[in-house]
Motif scaffolding. Structure first.
Motif, short mmCIF file in Angstrom:
data_model
loop_
_atom_site.label_atom_id
_atom_site.label_comp_id
_atom_site.label_asym_id
_atom_site.label_seq_id
_atom_site.Cartn_x
_atom_site.Cartn_y
_atom_site.Cartn_z
N GLN A 124 5.84 -126.56 45.68
CA GLN A 124 6.31 -126.89 44.33
C GLN A 124 6.40 -125.68 43.41
OE1 GLN A 124 4.03 -130.20 42.68
NE2 GLN A 124 3.50 -130.88 44.73
N GLU A 125 5.84 -124.55 43.85
CA GLU A 125 5.88 -123.35 43.03
C GLU A 125 5.91 -122.13 43.93
OE1 GLU A 125 2.35 -123.36 40.63
OE2 GLU A 125 1.02 -123.36 42.36
N THR A 126 6.35 -121.01 43.39
CA THR A 126 6.41 -119.78 44.18
C THR A 126 5.01 -119.21 44.37
OG1 THR A 126 6.62 -118.33 42.25
CG2 THR A 126 8.66 -119.28 43.15
N ALA A 127 4.90 -118.26 45.27
CA ALA A 127 3.61 -117.61 45.51
C ALA A 127 3.10 -116.92 44.25
CB ALA A 127 3.73 -116.62 46.66
N MET A 128 4.00 -116.22 43.54
CA MET A 128 3.58 -115.51 42.33
C MET A 128 3.15 -116.50 41.25
SD MET A 128 3.50 -112.36 42.99
CE MET A 128 3.25 -111.70 41.34
N ASP A 129 3.84 -117.64 41.15
CA ASP A 129 3.43 -118.65 40.17
C ASP A 129 2.04 -119.18 40.51
OD1 ASP A 129 5.72 -118.43 38.68
OD2 ASP A 129 6.75 -120.11 39.65
N ALA A 130 1.77 -119.38 41.80
CA ALA A 130 0.46 -119.87 42.22
C ALA A 130 -0.63 -118.85 41.91
CB ALA A 130 0.48 -120.18 43.72
N ILE A 131 -0.35 -117.58 42.17
CA ILE A 131 -1.31 -116.52 41.89
C ILE A 131 -1.56 -116.42 40.39
CG2 ILE A 131 -1.71 -114.03 41.98
CD1 ILE A 131 -0.11 -114.09 44.65
N ARG A 132 -0.49 -116.52 39.60
CA ARG A 132 -0.64 -116.48 38.15
C ARG A 132 -1.52 -117.65 37.66
NH1 ARG A 132 2.50 -114.65 33.64
NH2 ARG A 132 4.10 -113.84 35.02
N ARG A 133 -1.24 -118.85 38.13
CA ARG A 133 -2.00 -120.03 37.72
C ARG A 133 -3.47 -119.91 38.11
NH1 ARG A 133 -3.28 -123.65 40.95
NH2 ARG A 133 -1.53 -123.31 42.39
N ALA A 134 -3.71 -119.50 39.36
CA ALA A 134 -5.09 -119.41 39.85
C ALA A 134 -5.87 -118.33 39.11
CB ALA A 134 -5.08 -119.13 41.35
N THR A 135 -5.26 -117.19 38.90
CA THR A 135 -5.97 -116.10 38.23
C THR A 135 -6.21 -116.40 36.76
OG1 THR A 135 -3.85 -114.94 37.93
CG2 THR A 135 -5.18 -114.31 39.82
N MET A 136 -5.29 -117.12 36.12
CA MET A 136 -5.53 -117.49 34.72
C MET A 136 -6.69 -118.48 34.62
SD MET A 136 -3.52 -115.55 33.14
CE MET A 136 -3.73 -114.47 34.57
N THR A 137 -6.81 -119.37 35.59
CA THR A 137 -7.96 -120.28 35.61
C THR A 137 -9.25 -119.50 35.80
OG1 THR A 137 -6.61 -122.08 36.51
CG2 THR A 137 -8.99 -122.28 36.77
N ALA A 179 -3.21 -113.61 52.18
CA ALA A 179 -3.06 -114.78 53.05
C ALA A 179 -2.18 -115.84 52.39
CB ALA A 179 -4.43 -115.36 53.39
N GLU A 180 -2.34 -116.02 51.08
CA GLU A 180 -1.52 -117.02 50.39
C GLU A 180 -0.07 -116.57 50.29
OE1 GLU A 180 -0.94 -120.73 48.80
OE2 GLU A 180 -2.77 -119.88 49.71
N LEU A 181 0.15 -115.29 50.09
CA LEU A 181 1.52 -114.76 50.07
C LEU A 181 2.22 -115.02 51.40
CD1 LEU A 181 0.93 -111.38 48.20
CD2 LEU A 181 2.35 -113.27 47.38
N ILE A 182 1.49 -114.83 52.48
CA ILE A 182 2.06 -115.06 53.81
C ILE A 182 2.33 -116.55 54.03
CG2 ILE A 182 1.58 -114.95 56.29
CD1 ILE A 182 -0.03 -112.37 55.66
N THR A 183 1.36 -117.39 53.62
CA THR A 183 1.51 -118.83 53.80
C THR A 183 2.73 -119.36 53.05
OG1 THR A 183 -0.86 -119.15 54.11
CG2 THR A 183 0.42 -121.08 53.44
N ARG A 184 2.90 -118.92 51.82
CA ARG A 184 3.99 -119.43 50.99
C ARG A 184 5.32 -118.72 51.25
NH1 ARG A 184 2.61 -122.43 46.15
NH2 ARG A 184 0.36 -122.77 45.99
N GLY A 185 5.24 -117.48 51.72
CA GLY A 185 6.47 -116.70 51.85
C GLY A 185 6.90 -116.43 53.27
N GLY A 186 6.27 -117.10 54.24
CA GLY A 186 6.60 -116.85 55.64
C GLY A 186 8.05 -117.11 55.97
N ASP A 187 8.61 -118.16 55.38
CA ASP A 187 9.99 -118.52 55.67
C ASP A 187 10.99 -117.59 55.01
OD1 ASP A 187 9.05 -120.64 57.14
OD2 ASP A 187 9.24 -122.09 55.49
N SER A 188 10.55 -116.84 54.02
CA SER A 188 11.47 -115.95 53.31
C SER A 188 11.30 -114.50 53.73
CB SER A 188 11.24 -116.07 51.80
OG SER A 188 9.90 -115.73 51.47
N GLY A 189 10.64 -114.29 54.86
CA GLY A 189 10.53 -112.95 55.40
C GLY A 189 9.34 -112.15 54.90
N MET A 190 8.32 -112.82 54.36
CA MET A 190 7.12 -112.11 53.90
C MET A 190 6.32 -111.65 55.12
SD MET A 190 5.14 -111.00 51.46
CE MET A 190 5.70 -111.85 49.97
N THR A 191 6.28 -110.35 55.34
CA THR A 191 5.53 -109.79 56.46
C THR A 191 4.09 -109.55 56.06
OG1 THR A 191 6.04 -107.51 55.84
CG2 THR A 191 7.64 -108.65 57.28
#
Length: 266
Positions: A124-137, A179-191
């Motif tokens: 439902q959200e991009t990896a960067m949006d998830a990181i932003r939300r989690a870090t702000m919490t 790990a979260e970047l890889i999980t969310r971005g695996g389909d978009s070529g995140m190595t």
């Protein structure tokens, strides 16, 4: 020293004035209400024996931090901590494999909570949006327990051992982000390599933010600083869209323009 809350009381509400000279410490208030809900979930499923062990552990934390504040980390021995907590030296090491770990008593709780935050809203959200939300919490949690974080940081900064331990623990946060970047971005070529680069850059920003926050005696708005840092991470390096370079005039056109200019002058 002023009297501080019981170790099971949460941190003071936002806006409470902080006296930099007040170095008393409430070890369990260093994780606040959201984290307390998570730990309560674990306690609800624990046995009486495990709850008793948790109380002994909390006592060791409180006694240790009090001695570290009074004497310094390097100058305080495990034997002194054990004696003050009325447990054996062997019992201390059952709870903390090394003395430096008692200064970071809730590291695993923080990491697991952060991991859970990142895992929310996948798809439902991009990896960067998830990181932003989690870090702000997490920034809100740090701010709520800012007085204890400041005391903890002052103990750390006086000890090379603790500084090294803190740097090592930063790698755990970095690994979770990667790990979260890889999980969310695996389909978009995140190595793996790209994820490690991005996670390292994000952690570098956070370390700068926290250093500035501690320098302000934790009075600065940590969440606002985090938002600014995440915006820099996403957009700051790119800046404004570059303007296309001006076309270089061809030689014939340049010569013609000079000729016309010369005629006008005559």
């Amino acid at each position: 020293m002023k009297n501080r809350p019981d170790i099971h009381q949460v941190a003071p509400p936002a806006g409470t004035a902080h006296d930099p000279q007040d170095l008393s410490f409430s070890p369990v208030s260093i994780y606040t209400q959201c984290l307390e809900n998570y730990t309560q979930e674990m306690l609800n499923h624990s046995s009486l024996r495990e709850r008793k062990k948790a109380k002994v552990r909390d006592s060791l934390i409180q006694v240790s931090m009090k001695l570290f504040i009074e004497k310094g980390f390097e100058e305080t021995t495990v034997d002194e901590i054990a004696e003050a907590a009325e447990v054996s030296r062997r019992s201390f090491f059952r709870y903390f494999p090394s003395k430096d770990l008692v200064v970071f008593p809730h590291q695993e709780i923080y990491l697991e909570y952060f991991r859970r935050l990142l895992a929310e809203n996948r798809g439902q959200e991009t990896a960067m949006d998830a990181i932003r939300r989690a870090t702000m919490t997490m920034a809100e949690q740090y701010h709520a327990a800012r007085e204890d974080h400041l005391i903890q940081q002052r103990i750390i900064q006086k000890s090379p051992t603790l500084i090294a331990r803190g740097d090592k623990m930063d790698e755990d946060w970095e690994a979770i982000i990667a790990a979260e970047l890889i999980t969310r971005g695996g389909d978009s070529g995140m190595t793996d390599r790209r994820a490690r680069f991005l996670a390292g850059a994000i952690m570098g920003l956070f370390k700068v933010i926290l250093r500035e926050w501690y320098q302000s005696d934790c009075r600065s708005d940590l969440k606002r600083m985090g938002e600014e840092a995440m915006s820099i991470m996403e957009f700051g390096m790119r800046g404004d869209e570059p303007q296309p370079p001006a076309a270089v005039p061809r030689a014939a056109e340049t010569a013609g323009a000079r000729g016309r200019a010369g005629k006008r002058k005559r």
